[in-house]
Design a protein around this motif. Structure first.
Motif, PDB file in Angstrom:
ATOM      1  N   MET A   1      28.214  47.204  52.438  1.00 40.08           N
ATOM      2  CA  MET A   1      29.033  46.130  51.900  1.00 40.08           C
ATOM      3  C   MET A   1      29.992  45.674  53.008  1.00 40.08           C
ATOM      4  O   MET A   1      30.655  46.501  53.629  1.00 40.08           O
ATOM      5  CB  MET A   1      29.807  46.640  50.672  1.00 40.08           C
ATOM      6  N   SER A   2      30.069  44.360  53.213  1.00 40.66           N
ATOM      7  CA  SER A   2      30.959  43.817  54.245  1.00 40.66           C
ATOM      8  C   SER A   2      32.420  43.952  53.819  1.00 40.66           C
ATOM      9  O   SER A   2      32.720  44.237  52.656  1.00 40.66           O
ATOM     10  CB  SER A   2      30.629  42.345  54.491  1.00 40.66           C
ATOM     11  N   ARG A   3      33.314  43.730  54.766  1.00 39.33           N
ATOM     12  CA  ARG A   3      34.750  43.789  54.441  1.00 39.33           C
ATOM     13  C   ARG A   3      35.124  42.755  53.388  1.00 39.33           C
ATOM     14  O   ARG A   3      35.940  43.020  52.509  1.00 39.33           O
ATOM     15  CB  ARG A   3      35.584  43.543  55.703  1.00 39.33           C
ATOM     16  N   GLU A   4      34.533  41.566  53.484  1.00 34.31           N
ATOM     17  CA  GLU A   4      34.816  40.508  52.518  1.00 34.31           C
ATOM     18  C   GLU A   4      34.351  40.904  51.123  1.00 34.31           C
ATOM     19  O   GLU A   4      35.059  40.696  50.133  1.00 34.31           O
ATOM     20  CB  GLU A   4      34.139  39.192  52.946  1.00 34.31           C
ATOM     21  N   GLU A   5      33.155  41.480  51.056  1.00 38.51           N
ATOM     22  CA  GLU A   5      32.625  41.930  49.762  1.00 38.51           C
ATOM     23  C   GLU A   5      33.479  43.066  49.198  1.00 38.51           C
ATOM     24  O   GLU A   5      33.740  43.105  47.995  1.00 38.51           O
ATOM     25  CB  GLU A   5      31.174  42.386  49.908  1.00 38.51           C
ATOM     26  N   LEU A   6      33.889  43.971  50.046  1.00 34.06           N
ATOM     27  CA  LEU A   6      34.720  45.092  49.606  1.00 34.06           C
ATOM     28  C   LEU A   6      36.058  44.585  49.055  1.00 34.06           C
ATOM     29  O   LEU A   6      36.519  45.055  48.008  1.00 34.06           O
ATOM     30  CB  LEU A   6      34.948  46.070  50.759  1.00 34.06           C
ATOM     31  N   PHE A   7      36.667  43.623  49.743  1.00 40.91           N
ATOM     32  CA  PHE A   7      37.920  43.051  49.265  1.00 40.91           C
ATOM     33  C   PHE A   7      37.717  42.403  47.894  1.00 40.91           C
ATOM     34  O   PHE A   7      38.475  42.671  46.954  1.00 40.91           O
ATOM     35  CB  PHE A   7      38.454  42.012  50.262  1.00 40.91           C
ATOM     36  N   ALA A   8      36.698  41.568  47.768  1.00 42.20           N
ATOM     37  CA  ALA A   8      36.428  40.892  46.500  1.00 42.20           C
ATOM     38  C   ALA A   8      36.147  41.903  45.389  1.00 42.20           C
ATOM     39  O   ALA A   8      36.654  41.778  44.270  1.00 42.20           O
ATOM     40  CB  ALA A   8      35.249  39.927  46.646  1.00 42.20           C
ATOM     41  N   SER A   9      35.366  42.916  45.711  1.00 41.02           N
ATOM     42  CA  SER A   9      35.026  43.937  44.732  1.00 41.02           C
ATOM     43  C   SER A   9      36.276  44.638  44.220  1.00 41.02           C
ATOM     44  O   SER A   9      36.446  44.832  43.004  1.00 41.02           O
ATOM     45  CB  SER A   9      34.066  44.950  45.364  1.00 41.02           C
ATOM     46  N   ARG A  10      37.151  44.995  45.124  1.00 38.71           N
ATOM     47  CA  ARG A  10      38.380  45.687  44.719  1.00 38.71           C
ATOM     48  C   ARG A  10      39.299  44.786  43.893  1.00 38.71           C
ATOM     49  O   ARG A  10      39.860  45.226  42.894  1.00 38.71           O
ATOM     50  CB  ARG A  10      39.117  46.210  45.946  1.00 38.71           C
ATOM     51  N   VAL A  11      39.446  43.539  44.304  1.00 44.63           N
ATOM     52  CA  VAL A  11      40.317  42.607  43.571  1.00 44.63           C
ATOM     53  C   VAL A  11      39.822  42.442  42.142  1.00 44.63           C
ATOM     54  O   VAL A  11      40.597  42.551  41.178  1.00 44.63           O
ATOM     55  CB  VAL A  11      40.387  41.238  44.293  1.00 44.63           C
ATOM     56  N   TYR A  12      38.542  42.185  41.989  1.00 49.61           N
ATOM     57  CA  TYR A  12      37.998  41.959  40.642  1.00 49.61           C
ATOM     58  C   TYR A  12      37.995  43.240  39.808  1.00 49.61           C
ATOM     59  O   TYR A  12      38.266  43.198  38.611  1.00 49.61           O
ATOM     60  CB  TYR A  12      36.603  41.332  40.723  1.00 49.61           C
ATOM     61  N   ARG A  13      37.710  44.368  40.423  1.00 46.20           N
ATOM     62  CA  ARG A  13      37.729  45.637  39.683  1.00 46.20           C
ATOM     63  C   ARG A  13      39.141  45.944  39.187  1.00 46.20           C
ATOM     64  O   ARG A  13      39.338  46.285  38.025  1.00 46.20           O
ATOM     65  CB  ARG A  13      37.206  46.782  40.552  1.00 46.20           C
ATOM     66  N   TRP A  14      40.136  45.809  40.055  1.00 47.82           N
ATOM     67  CA  TRP A  14      41.507  46.108  39.648  1.00 47.82           C
ATOM     68  C   TRP A  14      42.019  45.104  38.616  1.00 47.82           C
ATOM     69  O   TRP A  14      42.794  45.470  37.730  1.00 47.82           O
ATOM     70  CB  TRP A  14      42.434  46.208  40.854  1.00 47.82           C
ATOM     71  N   ALA A  15      41.576  43.860  38.706  1.00 48.50           N
ATOM     72  CA  ALA A  15      41.965  42.875  37.691  1.00 48.50           C
ATOM     73  C   ALA A  15      41.447  43.299  36.325  1.00 48.50           C
ATOM     74  O   ALA A  15      42.162  43.210  35.317  1.00 48.50           O
ATOM     75  CB  ALA A  15      41.433  41.493  38.061  1.00 48.50           C
ATOM     76  N   ALA A  16      40.221  43.781  36.272  1.00 54.57           N
ATOM     77  CA  ALA A  16      39.646  44.238  35.000  1.00 54.57           C
ATOM     78  C   ALA A  16      40.324  45.513  34.514  1.00 54.57           C
ATOM     79  O   ALA A  16      40.601  45.654  33.315  1.00 54.57           O
ATOM     80  CB  ALA A  16      38.140  44.457  35.146  1.00 54.57           C
ATOM     81  N   ILE A  17      40.599  46.432  35.430  1.00 55.53           N
ATOM     82  CA  ILE A  17      41.263  47.680  35.043  1.00 55.53           C
ATOM     83  C   ILE A  17      42.642  47.387  34.450  1.00 55.53           C
ATOM     84  O   ILE A  17      43.076  48.046  33.507  1.00 55.53           O
ATOM     85  CB  ILE A  17      41.348  48.640  36.250  1.00 55.53           C
ATOM     86  N   TYR A  18      43.321  46.387  34.978  1.00 55.93           N
ATOM     87  CA  TYR A  18      44.611  45.963  34.424  1.00 55.93           C
ATOM     88  C   TYR A  18      44.408  45.209  33.101  1.00 55.93           C
ATOM     89  O   TYR A  18      45.098  45.450  32.118  1.00 55.93           O
ATOM     90  CB  TYR A  18      45.345  45.071  35.444  1.00 55.93           C
ATOM     91  N   GLY A  19      43.466  44.285  33.092  1.00 60.27           N
ATOM     92  CA  GLY A  19      43.315  43.373  31.959  1.00 60.27           C
ATOM     93  C   GLY A  19      42.803  44.002  30.679  1.00 60.27           C
ATOM     94  O   GLY A  19      43.251  43.635  29.582  1.00 60.27           O
ATOM     95  N   ILE A  20      41.897  44.925  30.779  1.00 63.50           N
ATOM     96  CA  ILE A  20      41.297  45.502  29.564  1.00 63.50           C
ATOM     97  C   ILE A  20      42.351  46.170  28.683  1.00 63.50           C
ATOM     98  O   ILE A  20      42.466  45.826  27.502  1.00 63.50           O
ATOM     99  CB  ILE A  20      40.126  46.440  29.912  1.00 63.50           C
ATOM    100  N   PRO A  21      43.150  47.108  29.191  1.00 62.98           N
ATOM    101  CA  PRO A  21      44.135  47.721  28.287  1.00 62.98           C
ATOM    102  C   PRO A  21      45.226  46.756  27.829  1.00 62.98           C
ATOM    103  O   PRO A  21      45.656  46.802  26.676  1.00 62.98           O
ATOM    104  CB  PRO A  21      44.727  48.877  29.095  1.00 62.98           C
ATOM    105  N   VAL A  22      45.670  45.866  28.722  1.00 65.89           N
ATOM    106  CA  VAL A  22      46.727  44.920  28.337  1.00 65.89           C
ATOM    107  C   VAL A  22      46.245  44.029  27.194  1.00 65.89           C
ATOM    108  O   VAL A  22      46.969  43.808  26.214  1.00 65.89           O
ATOM    109  CB  VAL A  22      47.175  44.079  29.554  1.00 65.89           C
ATOM    110  N   LEU A  23      45.035  43.527  27.307  1.00 66.52           N
ATOM    111  CA  LEU A  23      44.509  42.645  26.257  1.00 66.52           C
ATOM    112  C   LEU A  23      44.149  43.422  24.996  1.00 66.52           C
ATOM    113  O   LEU A  23      44.401  42.948  23.881  1.00 66.52           O
ATOM    114  CB  LEU A  23      43.287  41.886  26.783  1.00 66.52           C
TER     115      LEU A  23
END
Length: 120
Positions: A1-23
């Protein structure tokens, strides 16, 4: 996985990890009358988007075309939340969650732009 893909993967994963319990917590609040059904529908739709974030996180290159859509998902809550709070029509904590969504929108934009640039 490229650095760009890794960054995107982490951003979207952490957004979901935050969003699921809050919602999900919204479903445990008392609903005083049936007029709140649109609110619960919004929460359900937002929860579905957390699944979209997880899908993007698994393969950002493949799902890059979905990334711009996620910007609007964050914008749809962030701007009204802050606007209503500033007008005194919502609690201040609503503006905090709106600001978090706008911050995530900026990170989504950065992730998307990195993916676009890496493909060129």
């Amino acid at each position: 996985m490229s650095r760009e893909e890794l960054f995107a993967s982490r951003v979207y994963r952490w957004a979901a990890i935050y969003g699921i319990p809050v919602l999900a917590l919204s479903y445990f609040q008392p609903v005083p009358d049936p007029w709140h059904l649109p609110y619960l529908s919004f929460v359900g739709t937002a929860l579905v988007f957390q699944g979209v974030f997880l899908v993007i996180a698994r393969d950002p290159r493949r799902f890059k075309p979905l990334m711009p859509v996620t910007l609007f998902e964050k914008l749809c809550f962030g701007v009204p939340a802050i606007a209503f709070s500033l007008r005194g029509q919502a609690e201040a904590i609503t503006a905090v969650f709106g600001a978090i969504d706008l911050m995530l929108m900026v990170l989504f934009f950065i992730a998307w732009r990195k993916m676009v640039r890496s493909a060129a």
